[in-house]
Design a protein around this motif. Structure first.
Motif, mmCIF file in Angstrom:
data_model
loop_
_atom_site.group_PDB
_atom_site.id
_atom_site.type_symbol
_atom_site.label_atom_id
_atom_site.label_comp_id
_atom_site.label_asym_id
_atom_site.label_seq_id
_atom_site.Cartn_x
_atom_site.Cartn_y
_atom_site.Cartn_z
ATOM 1 N N ASP A 202 1.130 9.032 4.410
ATOM 2 C CA ASP A 202 2.289 9.906 4.219
ATOM 3 C C ASP A 202 3.409 9.597 5.206
ATOM 4 O O ASP A 202 4.450 10.246 5.163
ATOM 5 C CB ASP A 202 1.895 11.383 4.284
ATOM 6 N N ARG A 203 3.225 8.611 6.086
ATOM 7 C CA ARG A 203 4.314 8.160 6.961
ATOM 8 C C ARG A 203 4.922 6.848 6.469
ATOM 9 O O ARG A 203 5.809 6.294 7.114
ATOM 10 C CB ARG A 203 3.802 7.981 8.390
ATOM 11 N N ALA A 204 4.438 6.353 5.336
ATOM 12 C CA ALA A 204 4.965 5.104 4.789
ATOM 13 C C ALA A 204 6.301 5.358 4.108
ATOM 14 O O ALA A 204 6.430 6.264 3.282
ATOM 15 C CB ALA A 204 3.977 4.504 3.803
ATOM 16 N N LEU A 205 7.305 4.569 4.455
ATOM 17 C CA LEU A 205 8.600 4.654 3.781
ATOM 18 C C LEU A 205 8.610 3.799 2.524
ATOM 19 O O LEU A 205 9.312 4.116 1.561
ATOM 20 C CB LEU A 205 9.709 4.215 4.740
ATOM 21 N N SER A 206 7.849 2.712 2.542
ATOM 22 C CA SER A 206 7.679 1.888 1.345
ATOM 23 C C SER A 206 6.427 1.049 1.518
ATOM 24 O O SER A 206 6.006 0.756 2.636
ATOM 25 C CB SER A 206 8.896 0.977 1.105
ATOM 26 N N ALA A 207 5.838 0.672 0.393
ATOM 27 C CA ALA A 207 4.632 -0.162 0.411
ATOM 28 C C ALA A 207 4.705 -1.098 -0.780
ATOM 29 O O ALA A 207 4.870 -0.651 -1.914
ATOM 30 C CB ALA A 207 3.368 0.699 0.340
ATOM 31 N N ALA A 208 4.583 -2.406 -0.512
ATOM 32 C CA ALA A 208 4.683 -3.410 -1.573
ATOM 33 C C ALA A 208 3.466 -4.320 -1.520
ATOM 34 O O ALA A 208 3.115 -4.846 -0.457
ATOM 35 C CB ALA A 208 5.964 -4.229 -1.413
ATOM 36 N N VAL A 209 2.828 -4.496 -2.670
ATOM 37 C CA VAL A 209 1.681 -5.389 -2.767
ATOM 38 C C VAL A 209 2.178 -6.825 -2.900
ATOM 39 O O VAL A 209 3.032 -7.122 -3.732
ATOM 40 C CB VAL A 209 0.799 -5.017 -3.975
ATOM 41 N N LEU A 210 1.648 -7.720 -2.060
ATOM 42 C CA LEU A 210 2.059 -9.120 -2.072
ATOM 43 C C LEU A 210 1.120 -9.951 -2.946
ATOM 44 O O LEU A 210 0.018 -9.521 -3.289
ATOM 45 C CB LEU A 210 2.067 -9.667 -0.637
ATOM 46 N N ASP A 211 1.565 -11.134 -3.300
ATOM 47 C CA ASP A 211 0.731 -12.030 -4.099
ATOM 48 C C ASP A 211 -0.343 -12.714 -3.267
ATOM 49 O O ASP A 211 -1.268 -13.309 -3.812
ATOM 50 C CB ASP A 211 1.603 -13.107 -4.761
ATOM 51 N N GLN A 212 -0.242 -12.639 -1.952
ATOM 52 C CA GLN A 212 -1.201 -13.321 -1.080
ATOM 53 C C GLN A 212 -2.513 -12.536 -1.017
ATOM 54 O O GLN A 212 -2.495 -11.310 -0.904
ATOM 55 C CB GLN A 212 -0.619 -13.461 0.328
ATOM 56 N N PRO A 213 -3.656 -13.232 -1.045
ATOM 57 C CA PRO A 213 -4.942 -12.526 -0.898
ATOM 58 C C PRO A 213 -5.118 -11.981 0.505
ATOM 59 O O PRO A 213 -4.626 -12.556 1.487
ATOM 60 C CB PRO A 213 -5.976 -13.607 -1.213
ATOM 61 N N ALA A 214 -5.790 -10.851 0.620
ATOM 62 C CA ALA A 214 -6.073 -10.266 1.934
ATOM 63 C C ALA A 214 -6.984 -11.205 2.730
ATOM 64 O O ALA A 214 -7.921 -11.781 2.183
ATOM 65 C CB ALA A 214 -6.733 -8.912 1.775
ATOM 66 N N GLN A 215 -6.690 -11.350 4.010
ATOM 67 C CA GLN A 215 -7.475 -12.223 4.888
ATOM 68 C C GLN A 215 -8.232 -11.360 5.890
ATOM 69 O O GLN A 215 -7.786 -11.132 7.010
ATOM 70 C CB GLN A 215 -6.560 -13.217 5.599
ATOM 71 N N ARG A 216 -9.378 -10.861 5.455
ATOM 72 C CA ARG A 216 -10.185 -9.991 6.298
ATOM 73 C C ARG A 216 -11.099 -10.820 7.191
ATOM 74 O O ARG A 216 -11.430 -11.964 6.877
ATOM 75 C CB ARG A 216 -11.020 -9.040 5.452
#
Length: 339
Positions: A202-216
């Motif tokens: 709820d503190r996010a002003l914007s959130a965008a999903v990228l095409d790059q895979p997550a690197q965990r």
């Protein structure tokens, strides 16, 4: 009980089709010999289970032998596996029952729904225990769609975020592990530059999903990273001792809100000492004295929300801070001069 174990073996094989005997033994905490005896018992009962020899062998179940749960949509199947955190079930003595129930449900799900259900169980966690001294939110997270998409598609997330401590806005590129609901507040658990981090959605002003895979990080799951971050917060000491007298009419509400802040009794005190202290510090009729611990003076200023129904008796620094805030608030509501 053996009947439960036989059912567990059958359901595990329904889910995975084939598993090494050693894997089954580890999952069910028995010996390989016991597993082989159980397989013979299943076969004798008419279950089409058989052994496959060789390095890639194991215990297998004839394809098509399963029971489907009909009528479930993909979203309904996923919802079944968004579960409370493990400690909540363990506290109720239901840890083993939960594992058994999940195996049964997973095995009975239609095959197309199993990957989504399994992914949801590993990417979304519910933790109902409130942070120490932190009340629940007044409103839910504004938008979770982008966060859900990132964690369920294993993609990186670009986040513009306003920090609560200094109100500054920063932009992050994150590798999400999953979402956690903590006492009604949704948090994103993610790596930032290879280090674990926590973000209130709820503190996010914007959130965008990228095409790059997550690197965990290898071998790390949501529950592992969440436990690390949770401990960092819960283990912070609360050195500020605060004594409050609370009107009995609102005592139950007060204790419910400030339960995490209640001061534990000194383990060095004897019962006799505790009784003497309570007698010496009794307050007037209709009021109850409560001992609290806060991490900082500013955190204790939340006590002003109870107005005249809760009076801070100590420390003096907090009394002065509350008096100043109360006076400043009262000044806002003084009659305005006539134009």
């Amino acid at each position: 009980m053996r009947s439960d174990r036989l059912l567990s073996i059958m359901l595990l094989l329904q889910t995975h089709h084939q598993l090494p005997a050693s894997d089954l033994a580890d999952r069910l905490e028995v010996s390989v010999r016991t597993i082989m005896r159980d397989v013979e018992a299943l076969s004798a009962a008419g279950v089409p289970v058989y052994t496959v020899r060789g390095p890639q062998g194991g215990i297998a179940l004839l394809p098509g032998f399963r029971t489907d749960v009909t009528g479930l949509t993909s979203d309904e199947a996923r919802a079944l596996f968004v579960l409370l955190s493990g400690p909540a079930h363990a506290d109720l003595g239901l840890g083993q029952a939960l594992g058994s129930a999940l195996r049964k449900v997973m095995a009975a799900l239609p095959a197309p729904h199993r990957p989504d259900a399994d992914l949801a169980s590993r990417r979304i966690l519910i933790d109902p225990v409130r942070w120490r001294g932190t009340p629940g939110p007044d409103h839910p997270a504004t938008e979770l769609a982008a966060f859900q998409q990132a964690v369920l598609t294993d993609r990186r997330l670009r986040l513009r975020y306003r920090h609560g401590r200094d109100n500054r806005v920063r932009t992050y590129t994150l590798d999400p592990y999953g979402l956690v609901s903590k006492a009604g507040v949704w948090y994103l658990v993610a790596d930032h530059d290879g280090e674990p981090a926590l973000f209130r959605t709820d503190r996010a002003l914007s959130a965008a999903v990228l095409d790059q895979p997550a690197q965990r990080r290898d071998g790390m799951e949501l529950a592992d990273v969440w436990d690390t971050l949770r401990r960092r917060i819960d283990d912070i000491p609360a050195p500020l001792a605060v004594t409050v007298k609370v009107r009995d009419e609102i005592l139950a509400k007060f204790l419910r809100i400030h339960e995490p802040d209640l001061a534990a009794p000194d383990p060095g005190d004897s019962p006799e000492t505790e009784t003497e202290t309570e007698t010496e510090t009794e307050t007037e009729t209709g009021w109850t004295r409560v001992e609290l611990r806060f991490r900082a003076l500013v955190a204790a200023e939340a006590l002003l929300a109870f107005g005249p129904d809760a009076e801070v008796l100590a420390p003096d620094d907090l009394r002065r801070a509350l008096a100043h805030k109360a006076a400043a608030t009262a000044a806002l509501y003084l009659p305005r001069p006539a134009p």
